[in-house]
Motif scaffolding. Structure first.
Motif, PDB file in Angstrom:
ATOM      1  N   PRO A 256       3.715   4.432  63.761  1.00  0.00           N
ATOM      2  CA  PRO A 256       3.199   5.045  64.993  1.00  0.00           C
ATOM      3  C   PRO A 256       2.465   6.354  64.687  1.00  0.00           C
ATOM      4  O   PRO A 256       2.965   7.190  63.927  1.00  0.00           O
ATOM      5  N   GLY A 257       1.302   6.497  65.270  1.00  0.00           N
ATOM      6  CA  GLY A 257       0.536   7.729  65.095  1.00  0.00           C
ATOM      7  C   GLY A 257      -0.311   7.775  63.841  1.00  0.00           C
ATOM      8  O   GLY A 257      -0.929   8.818  63.555  1.00  0.00           O
ATOM      9  N   ALA A 258      -0.367   6.673  63.081  1.00  0.00           N
ATOM     10  CA  ALA A 258      -1.175   6.653  61.866  1.00  0.00           C
ATOM     11  C   ALA A 258      -2.630   6.332  62.193  1.00  0.00           C
ATOM     12  O   ALA A 258      -2.939   5.719  63.215  1.00  0.00           O
ATOM     13  N   SER A 259      -3.525   6.728  61.303  1.00  0.00           N
ATOM     14  CA  SER A 259      -4.932   6.344  61.406  1.00  0.00           C
ATOM     15  C   SER A 259      -5.259   5.391  60.266  1.00  0.00           C
ATOM     16  O   SER A 259      -4.570   5.355  59.242  1.00  0.00           O
ATOM     17  N   LEU A 260      -6.326   4.618  60.439  1.00  0.00           N
ATOM     18  CA  LEU A 260      -6.761   3.665  59.413  1.00  0.00           C
ATOM     19  C   LEU A 260      -8.277   3.706  59.340  1.00  0.00           C
ATOM     20  O   LEU A 260      -8.962   3.497  60.352  1.00  0.00           O
ATOM     21  N   ASP A 261      -8.807   3.994  58.154  1.00  0.00           N
ATOM     22  CA  ASP A 261     -10.252   4.101  57.984  1.00  0.00           C
ATOM     23  C   ASP A 261     -10.681   3.546  56.643  1.00  0.00           C
ATOM     24  O   ASP A 261      -9.957   3.659  55.643  1.00  0.00           O
ATOM     25  N   ASP A 262     -11.882   2.976  56.633  1.00  0.00           N
ATOM     26  CA  ASP A 262     -12.566   2.643  55.402  1.00  0.00           C
ATOM     27  C   ASP A 262     -13.116   3.945  54.819  1.00  0.00           C
ATOM     28  O   ASP A 262     -13.828   4.692  55.511  1.00  0.00           O
ATOM     29  N   PHE A 263     -12.787   4.250  53.573  1.00  0.00           N
ATOM     30  CA  PHE A 263     -13.097   5.555  52.997  1.00  0.00           C
ATOM     31  C   PHE A 263     -14.598   5.860  53.001  1.00  0.00           C
ATOM     32  O   PHE A 263     -14.998   6.948  53.456  1.00  0.00           O
ATOM     33  N   PRO A 264     -15.463   4.977  52.520  1.00  0.00           N
ATOM     34  CA  PRO A 264     -16.898   5.302  52.573  1.00  0.00           C
ATOM     35  C   PRO A 264     -17.399   5.571  53.987  1.00  0.00           C
ATOM     36  O   PRO A 264     -18.246   6.452  54.208  1.00  0.00           O
ATOM     37  N   GLN A 265     -16.883   4.822  54.967  1.00  0.00           N
ATOM     38  CA  GLN A 265     -17.290   5.055  56.354  1.00  0.00           C
ATOM     39  C   GLN A 265     -16.821   6.425  56.829  1.00  0.00           C
ATOM     40  O   GLN A 265     -17.548   7.144  57.526  1.00  0.00           O
ATOM     41  N   LEU A 266     -15.610   6.816  56.433  1.00  0.00           N
ATOM     42  CA  LEU A 266     -15.100   8.134  56.811  1.00  0.00           C
ATOM     43  C   LEU A 266     -15.953   9.245  56.218  1.00  0.00           C
ATOM     44  O   LEU A 266     -16.266  10.235  56.901  1.00  0.00           O
ATOM     45  N   LEU A 267     -16.344   9.099  54.957  1.00  0.00           N
ATOM     46  CA  LEU A 267     -17.187  10.118  54.337  1.00  0.00           C
ATOM     47  C   LEU A 267     -18.498  10.278  55.096  1.00  0.00           C
ATOM     48  O   LEU A 267     -18.997  11.400  55.278  1.00  0.00           O
ATOM     49  N   GLY A 268     -19.058   9.179  55.552  1.00  0.00           N
ATOM     50  CA  GLY A 268     -20.286   9.259  56.348  1.00  0.00           C
ATOM     51  C   GLY A 268     -20.050   9.980  57.661  1.00  0.00           C
ATOM     52  O   GLY A 268     -20.905  10.760  58.116  1.00  0.00           O
ATOM     53  N   HIS A 269     -18.888   9.756  58.286  1.00  0.00           N
ATOM     54  CA  HIS A 269     -18.587  10.406  59.559  1.00  0.00           C
ATOM     55  C   HIS A 269     -18.391  11.909  59.370  1.00  0.00           C
ATOM     56  O   HIS A 269     -18.804  12.706  60.233  1.00  0.00           O
ATOM     57  N   LEU A 270     -17.789  12.311  58.258  1.00  0.00           N
ATOM     58  CA  LEU A 270     -17.572  13.740  58.011  1.00  0.00           C
ATOM     59  C   LEU A 270     -18.890  14.510  57.977  1.00  0.00           C
ATOM     60  O   LEU A 270     -18.931  15.694  58.329  1.00  0.00           O
ATOM     61  N   ALA A 271     -19.962  13.848  57.579  1.00  0.00           N
ATOM     62  CA  ALA A 271     -21.264  14.511  57.539  1.00  0.00           C
ATOM     63  C   ALA A 271     -21.772  14.825  58.939  1.00  0.00           C
ATOM     64  O   ALA A 271     -22.652  15.685  59.110  1.00  0.00           O
ATOM     65  N   ARG A 272     -21.229  14.150  59.952  1.00  0.00           N
ATOM     66  CA  ARG A 272     -21.682  14.354  61.328  1.00  0.00           C
ATOM     67  C   ARG A 272     -20.737  15.258  62.128  1.00  0.00           C
ATOM     68  O   ARG A 272     -21.009  15.528  63.308  1.00  0.00           O
TER      69      ARG A 272
END
Length: 363
Positions: A256-272
């Motif tokens: 409960p309360g965890a997140s799940l992300d594809d790492f390359p996609q997350l890196l792209g989001h951090l740029a925004r």
């Protein structure tokens, strides 16, 4: 992915984990100011809970010096005299000599613990003390403007700056001017870094062109060297190896309360997302689960990942990952360059968080 149900009944789909890549938090300026306190990991940090390495006398000496520094910040204004007196105090001549202490040492020697202990030990109301990373301080200036930041922080008895680094000439001039104004107002300073104040900016930009500003920063601090090994790995087992995508995904759905992300996609989001909002990005998370962790492709991406790693570590959020191990995130060229100490800190902290995440995987 389905929840367990009694025999004969249809499975109930488990709620999908949160995704960092879909979050776009907005952080008002007043939250940035209110959050300038030691992060949750260091809520209970005190000089008495710092465990010096017996083989490193500089660690016990740092506790002694900082305890005395905190005591020296007491006095008539330490018990909530209010900001009116503080602004009056700003008209007083600045004290001669350094007005702050600068903790220099490698990653994992407990500098942030000591800085938070100083904040807690300083005899003043929390509203008259500020604690933040260097990045958070520059973000505050960006949100409030220079003059308003000076007015806001001039009413403080102590400003603690963690992870003091100068990554570009603009920051050098900005911080030099800001700290100069605060010292004139009578604010005491304390900072941590992996780089001595006279060496800030070395290896990152043409530091010689800004020598005057760097020397001005150095004049505000008395340097205190802290030697030692990384306590996060002192006498502890090696970090767990990365898990499979399936293991990470199952753990994310089961936690409960965890997140799940594809790492390359997350890196792209951090740029925004601006780094000042990375803390808010992790609000209410109990764990961060990452699939397909790969080496970061460039230095800008790497520096954003460092900030996220710092915020996760501050908030004690475990990190479960598949893909390459965290010590393979940064290239050899990055680890040999001007930002190498930031990258080593990130590896150290992510490794500790990976160890914390081990119980999330069943069996």
């Amino acid at each position: 992915m389905s929840a367990t149900t009694p025999a004969g009944q249809s499975p109930i789909p488990a709620a999908a984990p949160a995704s960092l890549s879909t979050r776009e938090p907005q952080v008002p300026a007043d939250r940035l100011v209110a959050e300038m306190v030691p992060p949750p990991r260091f809520d209970s940090a005190r000089f008495a809970t710092y465990i010096p390495d017996p083989g490193q006398p500089s660690q016990a000496e740092a506790v002694r010096v900082l305890s005395g520094f905190a005591e020296g910040l007491g006095g008539a204004h330490a018990t909530g005299a209010g900001k009116r007196r503080w602004f009056a105090r700003a008209k007083q001549p600045a004290p001669a000599g350094p007005r702050g202490v600068y903790l220099d040492g490698g990653y994992g020697v407990g500098k942030t613990h000591l800085l938070a202990s100083l904040w807690h030990a300083t005899p003043a109301e929390p509203a008259l003390k500020a604690f933040g990373t260097f990045v958070e301080l520059t973000n505050l200036v960006g949100a409030l403007g220079f003059q308003q930041t000076v007015r806001t922080l001039s009413g403080h008895r102590l400003l603690c700056i963690d992870e003091f680094e100068l990554d570009d000439p603009g920051d050098t001039v900005l911080v030099s001017s800001l700290l100069g104004k605060l010292v004139e107002a009578g604010v005491a300073l304390a900072a941590t870094s992996n780089t001595l104040p006279g060496k800030l900016g070395e290896g990152r930009f043409a530091a010689a062109d800004f020598l005057r500003e760097i020397q001005g920063l150095s004049a505000h601090f008395k340097a205190l060297r802290i030697d030692g090994e990384d306590y996060r790995h002192r006498g502890l087992p090696e970090a767990p190896a990365p898990y499979s995508d399936e293991q990470v995904t199952k753990a994310a759905y089961a936690t409960p309360g965890a997140s799940l992300d594809d790492f390359p996609q997350l890196l792209g989001h951090l740029a925004r997302v601006h780094p000042s909002r990375y803390g808010a990005l992790t609000d209410d998370l109990t764990a961060v689960c990452l699939t397909d962790v790969t080496p970061v492709p460039d230095q800008s991406t790497a520096l954003r990942l460092v900030v996220l790693a710092d915020r996760l570590y501050d908030r004690e959020v475990p990190v479960l990952a598949s893909g390459v191990p965290f010590d393979a995130l940064f290239s050899e060229e990055m680890l040999a360059g001007g930002y190498r100490k930031k990258y080593f800190r990130a590896i150290s902290r992510l490794t500790a968080l990976a160890r914390d995440a081990k119980p999330l995987v069943a069996g």
